[in-house]
Design a protein around this motif. Structure first.
Motif, PDB file in Angstrom:
ATOM      1  N   MET B   1       0.859  -1.110  -0.032  1.00 40.40           N
ATOM      2  CA  MET B   1      -0.083   0.138  -0.147  1.00 40.40           C
ATOM      3  C   MET B   1       0.823   1.287  -0.006  1.00 40.40           C
ATOM      4  SD  MET B   1      -3.134   0.638   2.693  1.00 40.40           S
ATOM      5  CE  MET B   1      -2.470   2.226   3.655  1.00 40.40           C
ATOM      6  N   THR B   2       0.494   2.385  -0.948  1.00 44.06           N
ATOM      7  CA  THR B   2       1.406   3.360  -0.809  1.00 44.06           C
ATOM      8  C   THR B   2       0.562   4.398   0.042  1.00 44.06           C
ATOM      9  OG1 THR B   2       0.755   2.813  -3.304  1.00 44.06           O
ATOM     10  CG2 THR B   2       2.609   4.579  -2.787  1.00 44.06           C
ATOM     11  N   ALA B   3       1.572   5.087   0.726  1.00 43.57           N
ATOM     12  CA  ALA B   3       1.069   6.257   1.506  1.00 43.57           C
ATOM     13  C   ALA B   3       0.527   7.408   0.863  1.00 43.57           C
ATOM     14  CB  ALA B   3       2.468   6.688   2.479  1.00 43.57           C
ATOM     15  N   THR B   4      -0.363   7.920   1.439  1.00 41.21           N
ATOM     16  CA  THR B   4      -0.912   9.010   0.832  1.00 41.21           C
ATOM     17  C   THR B   4      -0.062  10.336   1.154  1.00 41.21           C
ATOM     18  OG1 THR B   4      -2.297   9.644   2.650  1.00 41.21           O
ATOM     19  CG2 THR B   4      -3.549   8.150   1.052  1.00 41.21           C
ATOM     20  N   ALA B   5      -0.299  11.401   0.516  1.00 37.88           N
ATOM     21  CA  ALA B   5       0.323  12.745   0.685  1.00 37.88           C
ATOM     22  C   ALA B   5       0.105  12.945   2.469  1.00 37.88           C
ATOM     23  CB  ALA B   5      -0.023  13.864   0.059  1.00 37.88           C
ATOM     24  N   ALA B   6      -1.303  12.858   2.737  1.00 36.39           N
ATOM     25  CA  ALA B   6      -1.934  13.124   4.224  1.00 36.39           C
ATOM     26  C   ALA B   6      -1.099  12.366   5.050  1.00 36.39           C
ATOM     27  CB  ALA B   6      -3.414  13.005   4.428  1.00 36.39           C
ATOM     28  N   ASP B   7      -0.792  10.937   4.761  1.00 35.58           N
ATOM     29  CA  ASP B   7      -0.144  10.238   5.610  1.00 35.58           C
ATOM     30  C   ASP B   7       1.320  10.687   6.131  1.00 35.58           C
ATOM     31  OD1 ASP B   7      -2.017   8.406   5.764  1.00 35.58           O
ATOM     32  OD2 ASP B   7      -1.494   7.046   4.304  1.00 35.58           O
ATOM     33  N   VAL B   8       1.893  10.977   4.900  1.00 38.99           N
ATOM     34  CA  VAL B   8       3.249  11.570   4.750  1.00 38.99           C
ATOM     35  C   VAL B   8       3.631  12.709   5.806  1.00 38.99           C
ATOM     36  CG1 VAL B   8       5.335  12.497   3.378  1.00 38.99           C
ATOM     37  CG2 VAL B   8       4.047  10.548   2.666  1.00 38.99           C
ATOM     38  N   VAL B   9       2.547  13.753   5.468  1.00 40.24           N
ATOM     39  CA  VAL B   9       2.561  15.118   6.395  1.00 40.24           C
ATOM     40  C   VAL B   9       2.271  14.523   7.808  1.00 40.24           C
ATOM     41  CG1 VAL B   9       1.491  17.364   6.768  1.00 40.24           C
ATOM     42  CG2 VAL B   9       1.966  16.369   4.237  1.00 40.24           C
ATOM     43  N   ALA B  10       1.484  14.041   7.979  1.00 39.63           N
ATOM     44  CA  ALA B  10       1.022  13.462   9.364  1.00 39.63           C
ATOM     45  C   ALA B  10       2.041  13.054  10.162  1.00 39.63           C
ATOM     46  CB  ALA B  10      -0.206  12.723   9.493  1.00 39.63           C
ATOM     47  N   ALA B  11       3.114  12.225   9.629  1.00 37.52           N
ATOM     48  CA  ALA B  11       4.326  11.584  10.287  1.00 37.52           C
ATOM     49  C   ALA B  11       5.275  12.492  10.221  1.00 37.52           C
ATOM     50  CB  ALA B  11       4.635  10.125   9.234  1.00 37.52           C
ATOM     51  N   VAL B  12       5.460  13.696   9.964  1.00 32.78           N
ATOM     52  CA  VAL B  12       6.541  14.623  10.036  1.00 32.78           C
ATOM     53  C   VAL B  12       6.764  14.874  11.459  1.00 32.78           C
ATOM     54  CG1 VAL B  12       7.540  16.697   9.511  1.00 32.78           C
ATOM     55  CG2 VAL B  12       6.573  15.601   7.623  1.00 32.78           C
ATOM     56  N   VAL B  13       8.129  14.803  11.936  1.00 34.39           N
ATOM     57  CA  VAL B  13       8.129  15.073  13.394  1.00 34.39           C
ATOM     58  C   VAL B  13       8.191  16.795  13.725  1.00 34.39           C
ATOM     59  CG1 VAL B  13       9.799  14.879  15.244  1.00 34.39           C
ATOM     60  CG2 VAL B  13       8.924  12.950  13.875  1.00 34.39           C
ATOM     61  N   ASP B  14       7.711  17.151  14.832  1.00 34.42           N
ATOM     62  CA  ASP B  14       7.672  18.514  15.345  1.00 34.42           C
ATOM     63  C   ASP B  14       9.302  18.697  15.550  1.00 34.42           C
ATOM     64  OD1 ASP B  14       6.526  21.053  16.396  1.00 34.42           O
ATOM     65  OD2 ASP B  14       7.689  20.521  17.994  1.00 34.42           O
ATOM     66  N   PRO B  15       9.913  19.975  15.119  1.00 34.69           N
ATOM     67  CA  PRO B  15      11.227  20.147  15.419  1.00 34.69           C
ATOM     68  C   PRO B  15      11.821  20.378  17.183  1.00 34.69           C
ATOM     69  CG  PRO B  15      10.442  21.606  14.237  1.00 34.69           C
ATOM     70  CD  PRO B  15       9.450  20.727  14.377  1.00 34.69           C
ATOM     71  N   GLU B  16      10.659  20.938  17.705  1.00 34.90           N
ATOM     72  CA  GLU B  16      11.147  21.498  19.115  1.00 34.90           C
ATOM     73  C   GLU B  16      10.394  20.315  20.096  1.00 34.90           C
ATOM     74  OE1 GLU B  16       9.793  25.449  19.672  1.00 34.90           O
ATOM     75  OE2 GLU B  16      11.490  26.139  18.827  1.00 34.90           O
ATOM     76  N   LEU B  17       9.361  19.532  19.807  1.00 29.32           N
ATOM     77  CA  LEU B  17       8.882  18.360  20.496  1.00 29.32           C
ATOM     78  C   LEU B  17       9.107  17.217  19.579  1.00 29.32           C
ATOM     79  CD1 LEU B  17       5.534  19.973  21.981  1.00 29.32           C
ATOM     80  CD2 LEU B  17       7.601  19.566  23.389  1.00 29.32           C
ATOM     81  N   PRO B  18      10.200  16.586  19.508  1.00 28.93           N
ATOM     82  CA  PRO B  18      10.421  15.497  18.584  1.00 28.93           C
ATOM     83  C   PRO B  18       9.616  14.084  18.854  1.00 28.93           C
ATOM     84  CG  PRO B  18      12.301  16.117  19.799  1.00 28.93           C
ATOM     85  CD  PRO B  18      11.409  17.032  20.048  1.00 28.93           C
ATOM     86  N   MET B  19       9.208  14.263  20.201  1.00 30.08           N
ATOM     87  CA  MET B  19       8.344  13.090  20.391  1.00 30.08           C
ATOM     88  C   MET B  19       7.200  13.100  19.978  1.00 30.08           C
ATOM     89  SD  MET B  19       8.106  15.392  22.688  1.00 30.08           S
ATOM     90  CE  MET B  19       9.584  15.192  23.712  1.00 30.08           C
ATOM     91  N   LEU B  20       6.655  14.101  19.292  1.00 27.11           N
ATOM     92  CA  LEU B  20       5.374  14.289  18.611  1.00 27.11           C
ATOM     93  C   LEU B  20       5.452  14.360  17.029  1.00 27.11           C
ATOM     94  CD1 LEU B  20       3.552  16.820  20.776  1.00 27.11           C
ATOM     95  CD2 LEU B  20       3.417  14.395  21.157  1.00 27.11           C
ATOM     96  N   THR B  21       4.648  13.744  16.140  1.00 21.27           N
ATOM     97  CA  THR B  21       4.487  14.241  14.969  1.00 21.27           C
ATOM     98  C   THR B  21       3.581  15.377  14.942  1.00 21.27           C
ATOM     99  OG1 THR B  21       2.316  12.912  14.715  1.00 21.27           O
ATOM    100  CG2 THR B  21       4.296  11.679  14.270  1.00 21.27           C
TER     101      THR B  21
END
Lengths: 291, 163
Positions: B1-21
């Motif tokens: 299954m290919t990831a949708t653009a929404a999946d890719v964006v959702a999984a990006v990590v926050d630079p200041e709270l890197p434990m969170l997407t």
């Protein structure tokens, strides 16, 4: 194509140049609609955004001057964070001002390439602090006033001002709590801290009148539902500031109002020149400078 | 299954709270994908959040790496972000990282916002669970956090302030 260097991803620039000052980044309102509400004069809206933006920009710089000078690291963090919130509000408001005036000026042009008489901040924002008591007393007065203003601005007919205000309300609520707690602690503290807070409050008194002074641009915009009439903020301000002073055993607040300053018309004190000298020095010495 | 653009964006990590997407932080408002590319709409946590440019860059990089073509990242200010948008998973991850998650954001009734002179909501210690802790500093390493200390285990910790 993916970026190998994360820094490249930060900018849309095609070259390696790094700005020597300013944000160096494009539009903080990226993609937000730049439409203006019907029947609103562009120049009036631009002037009003400059007033509110300059208040935030100039006080932000006054606060930044305390970084490395605050009594404790924790307060330095607080002051830096408050300065950052205000700088963020300033960036949004100056960008909006640039859009409204339609003369192709962005936030950096407006922050770095205007002379003192073109700044529209109230004089309260530009005054230098004599000590920490002055810092927190001024921040308290400013935050009580700005919170009240932003709260009313949330229903502005300009959707951008309303959105900026709604974010700002959340931030300034914390600024006001922080500053008010310090005014109380110092006012109701030791003999020395009290003496200094009394002096700080007295020094601010002559600057309060301007906060509630009508201005033709603001009056016109208030009539069309875009701006907040400064006079309408007075009662709520007096109530909250009076409560802080009373709790700090310094009250009640003085009811006298000295003749108003005219920062909104570009009439400033040497305090503003001092800030601009520091803030704009590099931009003026090296126009478009990069490294 | 290919990831949708929404999946890719959702999984990006926050630079200041890197434990969170970004999805767990609640700042992704919309991801639209059409023939022209991907249009992502995000909202800042605070007006002056210095991480916004990094986040925009990280989203563009993630989409390019996942094979999506043109990607544009837009900002929206209204409605303003609230800590209530941090997901339950996000709150759990914050606690696991030793950062006390925010409680419910204050409900603003019409009329003046009450001034807080010392009375604060109770925040539990993320390490030992002690229900009541004290504020060390109202502002922490970033605009969204404050510093606290637990009177039971004596450990200092950060708390994401409710907004």
């Amino acid at each position: 194509m993916a970026f190998d260097d994360a820094y490249d991803a930060l900018t849309d620039h095609e070259d390696d140049a790094r700005w020597a000052y300013g944000t160096g980044f494009s539009d903080p309102l990226a993609g937000v609609s730049s439409e203006l509400p019907d029947g609103v004069d562009r120049d009036d809206l631009a002037a009003y955004c400059l007033m509110l933006g300059d208040d935030a920009l100039i006080l932000s710089h006054r606060l930044q001057q305390w970084v490395t000078r605050a009594p404790e690291l924790e307060d330095e963090l607080a002051i830096a964070n408050i300065a950052l919130d205000l700088l963020g509000q300033a960036r949004l408001l100056l960008t909006r001002a640039g859009e409204a005036e339609g003369r192709d000026r962005d936030e950096d042009d407006l922050a770095m390439r205007r002379a003192a008489p073109e700044f529209r901040n109230v004089v309260l924002a530009e005054r230098g602090d004599d000590d920490f008591a002055h810092l927190v007393a001024r921040l308290c007065v400013f935050s009580v006033w700005r919170l009240e203003l932003l709260q009313h601005l949330c229903t502005s007919r300009d959707p951008m001002l309303a959105a900026i205000a709604a974010k700002g309300v959340k931030e300034v609520t914390y600024h006001r709590d922080y500053a008010a707690q310090w005014v109380v602690r110092l006012g109701d503290g030791t003999q020395l801290s009290r003496q200094r807070m009394v002096a700080a409050v007295a020094a601010l008194e002559p600057l309060l009148g301007e906060l509630f002074q009508p201005h033709p641009v603001v009056t016109r915009l208030a009539e069309s539902g875009v701006a907040v009439d400064p006079g309408s903020l007075r009662e709520a301000f007096d109530q909250v500031w009076g409560y802080v002073l009373t709790t700090a055993t310094l009250g009640p607040a003085s009811s006298s109002r000295s003749p108003a300053h005219r920062g909104r018309d570009g009439v400033h004190t040497p305090g503003l020149l001092e800030i601009l000298d520091e803030m704009q020095g590099l931009a003026r010495a090296l126009p478009g400078g990069s490294w | 299954m290919t990831a949708t653009a929404a999946d890719v964006v959702a999984a990006v990590v926050d630079p200041e709270l890197p434990m969170l997407t970004l999805a767990e932080l609640g700042i992704v408002r919309e991801v639209r994908q059409d023939d022209d590319g991907v249009l992502v709409t995000i909202t800042p946590t605070y007006s002056g959040c210095p991480a916004m440019e990094t986040i925009r860059g990280d989203i563009r990089v993630a989409l390019r790496r996942a094979g999506f073509g043109r990607a544009e990242v837009r900002t929206v200010l209204a409605p303003a972000w609230t800590t209530d948008w941090i997901s339950e998973t996000g709150k759990r991850k914050l606690a696991e990282a030793g950062i006390a998650p925010p409680g419910a954001a204050p409900v603003r009734a019409a009329g003046p916002i009450p001034l807080t002179l010392g009375v604060r909501t109770a925040v539990a210690c993320p390490r030992c669970g002690q229900p009541s802790t004290e504020v060390l500093a109202a502002f922490g390493a970033t605009a969204c956090r404050e510093l606290r200390r637990c009177p039971a285990c004596r450990e200092p910790f950060e708390h994401v302030r409710e907004i």
